[in-house]
Scaffold this motif. Structure first.
Motif, PDB file in Angstrom:
ATOM      1  N   UNK A 100     -15.079  13.593 -12.117  1.00 50.31           N
ATOM      2  CA  UNK A 100     -13.662  13.935 -12.035  1.00 50.31           C
ATOM      3  C   UNK A 100     -12.830  12.859 -12.731  1.00 50.31           C
ATOM      4  N   UNK A 101     -11.680  13.259 -13.226  1.00 51.74           N
ATOM      5  CA  UNK A 101     -10.686  12.316 -13.743  1.00 51.74           C
ATOM      6  C   UNK A 101      -9.600  12.145 -12.691  1.00 51.74           C
ATOM      7  N   UNK A 102      -9.172  10.898 -12.471  1.00 50.39           N
ATOM      8  CA  UNK A 102      -8.228  10.569 -11.413  1.00 50.39           C
ATOM      9  C   UNK A 102      -6.958   9.985 -12.029  1.00 50.39           C
ATOM     10  N   UNK A 103      -5.831  10.309 -11.424  1.00 50.29           N
ATOM     11  CA  UNK A 103      -4.549   9.822 -11.923  1.00 50.29           C
ATOM     12  C   UNK A 103      -3.650   9.479 -10.740  1.00 50.29           C
ATOM     13  N   UNK A 104      -3.092   8.276 -10.756  1.00 49.41           N
ATOM     14  CA  UNK A 104      -2.198   7.832  -9.690  1.00 49.41           C
ATOM     15  C   UNK A 104      -0.752   8.148 -10.043  1.00 49.41           C
ATOM     16  N   UNK A 105       0.103   8.134  -9.035  1.00 49.34           N
ATOM     17  CA  UNK A 105       1.539   8.313  -9.248  1.00 49.34           C
ATOM     18  C   UNK A 105       2.082   7.119 -10.049  1.00 49.34           C
TER      19      UNK A 105
ATOM     20  N   UNK B 110       0.489   1.244  -7.807  1.00 49.29           N
ATOM     21  CA  UNK B 110      -0.125   0.153  -8.555  1.00 49.29           C
ATOM     22  C   UNK B 110      -1.513   0.592  -9.049  1.00 49.29           C
ATOM     23  N   UNK B 111      -1.601   0.885 -10.367  1.00 52.36           N
ATOM     24  CA  UNK B 111      -2.847   1.396 -10.929  1.00 52.36           C
ATOM     25  C   UNK B 111      -3.939   0.321 -10.954  1.00 52.36           C
ATOM     26  N   UNK B 112      -3.551  -0.935 -11.172  1.00 54.34           N
ATOM     27  CA  UNK B 112      -4.535  -2.009 -11.200  1.00 54.34           C
ATOM     28  C   UNK B 112      -5.189  -2.189  -9.826  1.00 54.34           C
ATOM     29  N   UNK B 113      -4.395  -2.102  -8.768  1.00 55.41           N
ATOM     30  CA  UNK B 113      -4.957  -2.213  -7.421  1.00 55.41           C
ATOM     31  C   UNK B 113      -5.884  -1.040  -7.117  1.00 55.41           C
ATOM     32  N   UNK B 114      -5.554   0.142  -7.637  1.00 54.25           N
ATOM     33  CA  UNK B 114      -6.411   1.309  -7.417  1.00 54.25           C
ATOM     34  C   UNK B 114      -7.739   1.146  -8.138  1.00 54.25           C
ATOM     35  N   UNK B 115      -7.700   0.729  -9.406  1.00 54.74           N
ATOM     36  CA  UNK B 115      -8.933   0.605 -10.173  1.00 54.74           C
ATOM     37  C   UNK B 115      -9.761  -0.601  -9.729  1.00 54.74           C
ATOM     38  N   UNK B 116      -9.099  -1.684  -9.312  1.00 59.60           N
ATOM     39  CA  UNK B 116      -9.838  -2.883  -8.945  1.00 59.60           C
ATOM     40  C   UNK B 116     -10.332  -2.894  -7.515  1.00 59.60           C
ATOM     41  N   UNK B 117      -9.428  -2.599  -6.579  1.00 59.83           N
ATOM     42  CA  UNK B 117      -9.775  -2.711  -5.159  1.00 59.83           C
ATOM     43  C   UNK B 117      -9.902  -1.366  -4.458  1.00 59.83           C
TER      44      UNK B 117
ATOM     45  N   UNK C 295       3.869  -0.298  -6.514  1.00 55.05           N
ATOM     46  CA  UNK C 295       3.997  -1.498  -7.339  1.00 55.05           C
ATOM     47  C   UNK C 295       4.951  -2.490  -6.696  1.00 55.05           C
ATOM     48  N   UNK C 296       6.067  -1.987  -6.163  1.00 54.22           N
ATOM     49  CA  UNK C 296       7.021  -2.825  -5.440  1.00 54.22           C
ATOM     50  C   UNK C 296       6.818  -2.569  -3.951  1.00 54.22           C
ATOM     51  N   UNK C 297       5.970  -3.372  -3.344  1.00 58.17           N
ATOM     52  CA  UNK C 297       5.611  -3.130  -1.937  1.00 58.17           C
ATOM     53  C   UNK C 297       6.786  -3.339  -0.998  1.00 58.17           C
ATOM     54  N   UNK C 298       7.815  -4.076  -1.436  1.00 55.83           N
ATOM     55  CA  UNK C 298       8.955  -4.337  -0.555  1.00 55.83           C
ATOM     56  C   UNK C 298       9.791  -3.089  -0.307  1.00 55.83           C
ATOM     57  N   UNK C 299       9.763  -2.129  -1.225  1.00 56.26           N
ATOM     58  CA  UNK C 299      10.565  -0.911  -1.047  1.00 56.26           C
ATOM     59  C   UNK C 299       9.923   0.046  -0.048  1.00 56.26           C
ATOM     60  N   UNK C 300       8.626   0.217  -0.147  1.00 59.54           N
ATOM     61  CA  UNK C 300       7.939   1.102   0.787  1.00 59.54           C
ATOM     62  C   UNK C 300       8.088   2.570   0.423  1.00 59.54           C
ATOM     63  N   UNK C 301       7.324   3.414   1.101  1.00 61.02           N
ATOM     64  CA  UNK C 301       7.373   4.857   0.897  1.00 61.02           C
ATOM     65  C   UNK C 301       8.624   5.436   1.557  1.00 61.02           C
ATOM     66  N   UNK C 302       9.140   6.571   1.065  1.00 55.15           N
ATOM     67  CA  UNK C 302      10.306   7.198   1.716  1.00 55.15           C
ATOM     68  C   UNK C 302       9.955   7.714   3.102  1.00 55.15           C
ATOM     69  N   UNK C 303      10.907   7.644   4.001  1.00 58.30           N
ATOM     70  CA  UNK C 303      10.683   8.062   5.390  1.00 58.30           C
ATOM     71  C   UNK C 303      10.768   9.574   5.509  1.00 58.30           C
TER      72      UNK C 303
END
Length: 535
Positions: A348-353, A357-364, A370-378
């Motif tokens: 399969x081919x995978x694609x992130x939003x 953070x694409x580097x964190x997905x591919x590495x870890x 990418x900006x963890x301080x903002x967070x996901x919408x409630x």
């Protein structure tokens, strides 16, 4: 087929329950039901029987001391009427919990709704199973449950915020009151230096009992001492709180909560705490009732399969598309990251939003912003990952179908066989839709697994299997039907559901982006067919 009425009546023709599907007056239906026991002879005691008059046909089934009765026109298909009668005979005890007069009377409105699922307005039968009827009557909705969880979470957060604001307000007022007491005592001390020792140990303890969580402060004249005549604390006049702002009062607290709730268009909260008095006379807050917990993070994994197979079982084309949807239902879970396991399918081919953070997905193997301080919408569902695959190999085919139509005199003998040999795979609610090219009912020869039903209006035979696993990984259905064209049985369509993801995407854990603390989460997996044809 036109069903005029479906009824449950006694042997004397008394109607316990009757549902009409065409325009009929009450006098006419009562007359038809009253005539039924007179027309029924002593020899009509078989399991399924019918009686015809000049205008209508009675199709009935005796069950215990009652009769389940269909009144149809004479042009109706008797075979399909009997099939409808069998379904209703299973439905009535399932809904009413029995087949007695008391049970029927207690559940007559439920039976109306259930009968309407089987027969539409106009008297035509719906292609539906008993399990589908129960699902429609329950009207269970995953989206509704998720919405209720989000609303409950908002109400809990609003209550907590209101309590925090009320506590801050009380602390500010208490600090201001203490500052006022200090300045007042300083002025009194300057004018009464010779008598400071007389009230330093007694009267100074009085102010501590004149303010608290639920009382307002008094002026310096109410503390139980005077410049001209100091008194002991026990002889002071009773403290009378002034009118005005009451610290910790219920009305102020509820007012702030109502304002916060109105911002989100939520219903007002019911009172969850009460003010009670302890033996010393001070006011304390009663414990707050616990609130039902919800998952702070909700994850939905879904795959849709589109496949085209030829008549020999080979794969012409197959597409699998999947998504991961994440919903944060609590404010303290907005800054979260999803830890995936390492068993993803390399086909399969995978694609992130773009915001992930694409580097964190591919590495870890983690999904985080990418900006963890903002967070996901409630309270908003966000697609964080999607995947897809297109192939013509048979490796990923979940179920293959073989259809063999052969002429047999004036009819067509048809053998349909399915094979599901992927190890450990389970398919649920499997429907194999076989076109017939005619409204004539087929004659079933053998059926190795599941059930079958004929949809006359769509000219198709539907083979239904609740679950396919290792115990029934292959089975066949054989039937004869009045048809001369072998092409009439194509294309076949297949529908099913599963919880086993083809891409191997799975969640190992959810943790906080900053602290690394674990975050509770709920997950749903769903694999469905978009288009699955054999042609």
């Amino acid at each position: 087929m036109v069903v005029l009425s479906a009824a449950v009546c006694t042997k004397n023709g008394k109607a316990l329950f009757s549902r009409q599907f065409v325009g009929m007056s009450r006098i006419r239906i009562e007359g038809l039901l009253a005539a039924f026991p007179k027309l029924m002879g002593s020899g009509h005691n078989t399991q399924h029987t019918f009686i015809e008059t000049d205008s209508v046909r009675y199709v009935y089934q005796p069950i215990e001391s009652l009769f389940l009765l269909l009144i149809t026109n004479k042009a109706s298909n008797i075979v399909e009427d009997l099939e409808t009668l069998r379904l209703l005979s299973k439905l009535v005890p399932e809904i009413a919990g029995g087949f007695t007069e008391d049970r029927i009377g207690d559940h007559m409105f439920d039976l109306v709704f259930a009968f309407d699922e089987v027969i539409t307005t106009g008297g035509h039968r719906e292609s539906i199973t008993l399990a589908q009827i129960q699902t429609n009557l329950v009207m269970d909705s995953h989206e509704e449950k998720l919405h209720e969880m989000i609303e409950q979470s908002k109400m809990t957060q609003a209550k907590e915020e209101a309590d925090r604001k009320a506590k801050e307000f009380r602390e500010e007022k208490r600090a201001a009151a203490m500052a006022g007491i200090g300045s007042s005592l300083k002025g009194i001390e300057g004018g009464m230096s010779n008598s400071s020792d007389s009230y330093n140990d007694g009267a100074m303890s009085a102010p501590s009992s004149t303010y608290g969580e639920d009382r307002s402060l008094s002026t310096s004249g109410d503390y139980g001492f005077s410049p001209s005549s100091p008194k002991a604390p026990e002889e002071s006049a009773p403290v009378i709180p002034k009118k005005g702002i009451q610290l910790g009062g219920k009305s102020k607290k509820m007012s702030m909560m109502d304002k916060l709730l109105s911002e989100d268009n939520l219903a007002p909260l019911a009172p969850t705490s009460k003010t009670v008095s302890n033996p010393s006379g001070t006011s304390v807050a009663a414990p707050i009732a616990p609130v039902e917990e919800v998952h702070p993070i909700m994850i939905i994994l879904e795959e849709k399969i589109s496949a085209h197979l030829n008549r020999e079982g080979a794969c012409e084309s197959m597409d699998i598309k999947g998504t991961m949807q994440l919903t944060a239902t609590r404010e303290d879970a907005l800054q979260s990251k999803v830890v995936l396991n390492g068993a993803r399918n390399p086909a399969f081919s995978y694609q992130t939003h773009p915001k992930v953070d694409k580097k964190a997905y591919e590495g870890a193997g983690t999904l985080e912003l990418k900006d963890a301080s903002k967070g996901f919408p409630l309270g908003k569902s966000v697609g964080v990952l999607r995947w897809g695959m297109s192939t013509t190999t048979e490796e990923f085919i979940p179920i293959s179908i073989n259809c063999w139509p052969e002429p047999d005199g004036g009819e067509m003998n048809v053998n349909v066989e399915y094979t599901c040999d992927k190890p450990g795979l389970e398919l649920h609610n499997v429907n194999i839709v076989i076109p017939l090219g005619t409204s004539a009912a087929p004659s079933i020869v053998t059926c190795d697994s599941g059930t079958h039903r004929h949809n006359r209006s769509n000219e198709e035979l539907i083979w239904e299997i609740d679950m396919i696993d290792g115990a029934n990984k292959t089975a066949s259905l054989e039937f004869n039907v009045a048809q001369s064209d072998t092409e009439a049985f194509f294309p076949l369509q297949v529908q099913f559901r599963s919880q086993q993801m083809n891409a191997g995407v799975d969640v190992s854990s959810v943790v906080h982006s900053m602290s690394g603390a674990p975050v509770r989460y709920g997950m749903t997996k769903n694999v469905v067919t978009d288009t699955y044809k054999v042609e």
